[in-house]
Design an enzyme around this catalytic site. Structure first.
Site, PDB file in Angstrom:
ATOM      1  N   ASP A   1      -8.151  -1.459  -2.332  1.00  0.00           N
ATOM      2  CA  ASP A   1      -8.947  -2.413  -3.112  1.00  0.00           C
ATOM      3  C   ASP A   1     -10.149  -1.721  -3.759  1.00  0.00           C
ATOM      4  O   ASP A   1     -10.685  -0.757  -3.224  1.00  0.00           O
ATOM      5  CB  ASP A   1      -9.411  -3.556  -2.183  1.00  0.00           C
ATOM      6  CG  ASP A   1      -9.881  -4.773  -2.974  1.00  0.00           C
ATOM      7  OD1 ASP A   1      -9.475  -4.927  -4.144  1.00  0.00           O
ATOM      8  OD2 ASP A   1     -10.654  -5.568  -2.406  1.00  0.00           O
TER       9      ASP A   1
ATOM     10  N   LEU B   1       8.655  11.034   6.085  1.00  0.00           N
ATOM     11  CA  LEU B   1       7.648   9.990   5.888  1.00  0.00           C
ATOM     12  C   LEU B   1       8.241   8.910   4.989  1.00  0.00           C
ATOM     13  O   LEU B   1       8.796   9.212   3.936  1.00  0.00           O
ATOM     14  CB  LEU B   1       6.410  10.609   5.210  1.00  0.00           C
ATOM     15  CG  LEU B   1       5.309   9.669   4.726  1.00  0.00           C
ATOM     16  CD1 LEU B   1       4.671   8.935   5.889  1.00  0.00           C
ATOM     17  CD2 LEU B   1       4.214  10.459   4.000  1.00  0.00           C
TER      18      LEU B   1
ATOM     19  N   HIS C   1      -7.164   1.157 -12.254  1.00  0.00           N
ATOM     20  CA  HIS C   1      -5.828   1.205 -11.643  1.00  0.00           C
ATOM     21  C   HIS C   1      -5.206   2.592 -11.873  1.00  0.00           C
ATOM     22  O   HIS C   1      -4.569   3.145 -10.983  1.00  0.00           O
ATOM     23  CB  HIS C   1      -4.924   0.113 -12.216  1.00  0.00           C
ATOM     24  CG  HIS C   1      -5.408  -1.278 -11.916  1.00  0.00           C
ATOM     25  ND1 HIS C   1      -5.818  -1.657 -10.653  1.00  0.00           N
ATOM     26  CD2 HIS C   1      -5.558  -2.377 -12.703  1.00  0.00           C
ATOM     27  CE1 HIS C   1      -6.198  -2.940 -10.695  1.00  0.00           C
ATOM     28  NE2 HIS C   1      -6.053  -3.389 -11.923  1.00  0.00           N
TER      29      HIS C   1
HETATM   30  C1  IPE Z   1      -5.446  -7.248  -2.115  1.00  0.00           C
HETATM   31  O1  IPE Z   1      -6.517  -7.092  -2.956  1.00  0.00           O
HETATM   32  C2  IPE Z   1      -4.160  -6.931  -2.853  1.00  0.00           C
HETATM   33  C3  IPE Z   1      -3.943  -5.518  -3.177  1.00  0.00           C
HETATM   34  C4  IPE Z   1      -4.725  -4.527  -2.871  1.00  0.00           C
HETATM   35  C5  IPE Z   1      -2.728  -5.244  -3.915  1.00  0.00           C
HETATM   36  P1  IPE Z   1      -7.132  -8.322  -3.773  1.00  0.00           P
HETATM   37  O2  IPE Z   1      -8.259  -7.797  -4.581  1.00  0.00           O
HETATM   38  O3  IPE Z   1      -6.056  -9.025  -4.513  1.00  0.00           O
HETATM   39  O4  IPE Z   1      -7.634  -9.262  -2.593  1.00  0.00           O
HETATM   40  P2  IPE Z   1      -8.785 -10.355  -2.547  1.00  0.00           P
HETATM   41  O5  IPE Z   1      -8.582 -11.260  -3.738  1.00  0.00           O
HETATM   42  O6  IPE Z   1     -10.089  -9.629  -2.630  1.00  0.00           O
HETATM   43  O7  IPE Z   1      -8.626 -11.043  -1.223  1.00  0.00           O
HETATM   44  C1  IPE Z   2      -6.899  -3.426  -6.071  1.00  0.00           C
HETATM   45  O1  IPE Z   2      -8.023  -3.372  -6.872  1.00  0.00           O
HETATM   46  C2  IPE Z   2      -5.626  -3.280  -6.857  1.00  0.00           C
HETATM   47  C3  IPE Z   2      -4.864  -4.536  -7.006  1.00  0.00           C
HETATM   48  C4  IPE Z   2      -5.161  -5.672  -6.442  1.00  0.00           C
HETATM   49  C5  IPE Z   2      -3.699  -4.502  -7.854  1.00  0.00           C
HETATM   50  P1  IPE Z   2      -8.622  -4.666  -7.574  1.00  0.00           P
HETATM   51  O2  IPE Z   2      -8.002  -4.777  -8.927  1.00  0.00           O
HETATM   52  O3  IPE Z   2      -8.498  -5.851  -6.712  1.00  0.00           O
HETATM   53  O4  IPE Z   2     -10.127  -4.221  -7.720  1.00  0.00           O
HETATM   54  P2  IPE Z   2     -11.426  -5.135  -7.499  1.00  0.00           P
HETATM   55  O5  IPE Z   2     -11.319  -5.739  -6.138  1.00  0.00           O
HETATM   56  O6  IPE Z   2     -11.419  -6.150  -8.588  1.00  0.00           O
HETATM   57  O7  IPE Z   2     -12.559  -4.160  -7.611  1.00  0.00           O
HETATM   58 MG    MG Z   3      -9.700  -6.651  -5.276  1.00  0.00          MG
END
Ligand code: IPE
Ligand code: IPE
Ligand code: MG
Length: 238
Positions: free
Chosen positions: A17, A128, A34
């Site tokens: 995240d 792995l 990303h």
């Molecule tokens: C969790 O992250 C999903 C992934 C890392 C793919 P999110 O950014 O979607 O989660 P929330 O919304 O903070 O709970």
């Molecule tokens: C995690 O990063 C990747 C996915 C959920 C696909 P985020 O896109 O949720 O990044 P933040 O949480 O908005 O910084």
């Molecule tokens: Mg996020």
């Protein structure tokens, strides 16, 4: 960072995240965050392999992430195809098996096709297992397992009295994944966001404020070190 080679978690799961915040802090587009997130995955594969981790599961796209803008969703799946195209040869030669779990039928066709090809190409690797959780949500997974079990009961395949934990588990999308030993979440939030609820039952949880694109080997070793400092009791006494 000292890591004891006798106590390496068998299954490490990661909620990657913070990509969006990483990009926003630099005045960049979320998609740049990303894209930058691919580098820590490369590092992690090398490091986890070297340390002897057998299963690495990455939360790549959740059921709930479908609610993001079309632009972001398309971009993410475009990046996934690019990643698979550029990394499959390396995965193949380094002993990594690539698999995916989730409601994969919802994936855009090019992403599903690239994934299936990479799965096939690396299927003989055993060092792995890298599992990408895509269009994955635990509640959707548990509900799907309940539906398929209920259908089988109606067909007379099982007596409901014989529905054990093991039988339930065998109906999950991620039925071949073992229990998670260590869950790492980057990006500062302290929640599991509907990830691997079944498999996390006795996982050790490690949270870090580091945003995913900044996650380096030191951060990973710190998480392993933290895992090794825990006393796992599984409900028993010492
Ligand atoms: C969790 O992250 C999903 C992934 C890392 C793919 P999110 O950014 O979607 O989660 P929330 O919304 O903070 O709970
Ligand atoms: C995690 O990063 C990747 C996915 C959920 C696909 P985020 O896109 O949720 O990044 P933040 O949480 O908005 O910084
Ligand atoms: Mg996020």
């Amino acid at each position: 960072m000292s890591v004891n080679s006798d106590n390496i978690p068998n299954h490490v799961a990661i909620i990657m995240d913070g990509n969006g915040r990483w990009a926003e802090a630099r005045g960049l587009h979320r998609s740049d965050g990303h894209r930058a997130g691919a580098e820590p995955v490369r590092m992690l594969l090398k490091s986890a392999h070297k340390k002897g981790v057998r299963f690495l599961t990455l939360f790549t796209f959740s059921t709930e992430n479908w609610a993001r803008s079309d632009d972001e969703v398309n971009n993410l799946f475009g990046l996934l195809v690019q990643y698979i195209d550029s990394e499959t040869a390396e995965l193949l030669s380094s002993g990594v098996r690539l698999t995916a779990t989730g409601d994969l039928q919802r994936l855009p066709a090019p992403a599903l096709e690239a994934l299936r090809e990479a799965e096939k190409a690396t299927s003989q690797n055993t060092d792995l297992t890298l599992t990408l959780a895509l269009s994955y949500g635990s509640r959707a997974e548990l509900a799907a397992a309940a539906r398929s079990l209920a259908s089988e009961v109606i067909l007379g395949l099982y007596d409901p009295q014989n529905l054990t934990e093991e039988l339930f588990r065998s109906h999950l999308w991620s039925s071949t994944l073992p229990d998670v030993d260590l869950l790492i979440r980057t990006g500062g939030e302290k929640r599991v966001s509907n990830f691997l609820l079944w498999h996390l039952a006795y996982a050790e949880l490690h949270f870090t404020d580091t945003l995913w694109p900044d996650f380096g080997e030191e951060d990973f070793l710190l998480a392993l070190n933290d895992f090794q400092s825990r006393k796992r009791r599984f409900g028993r006494t010492d």
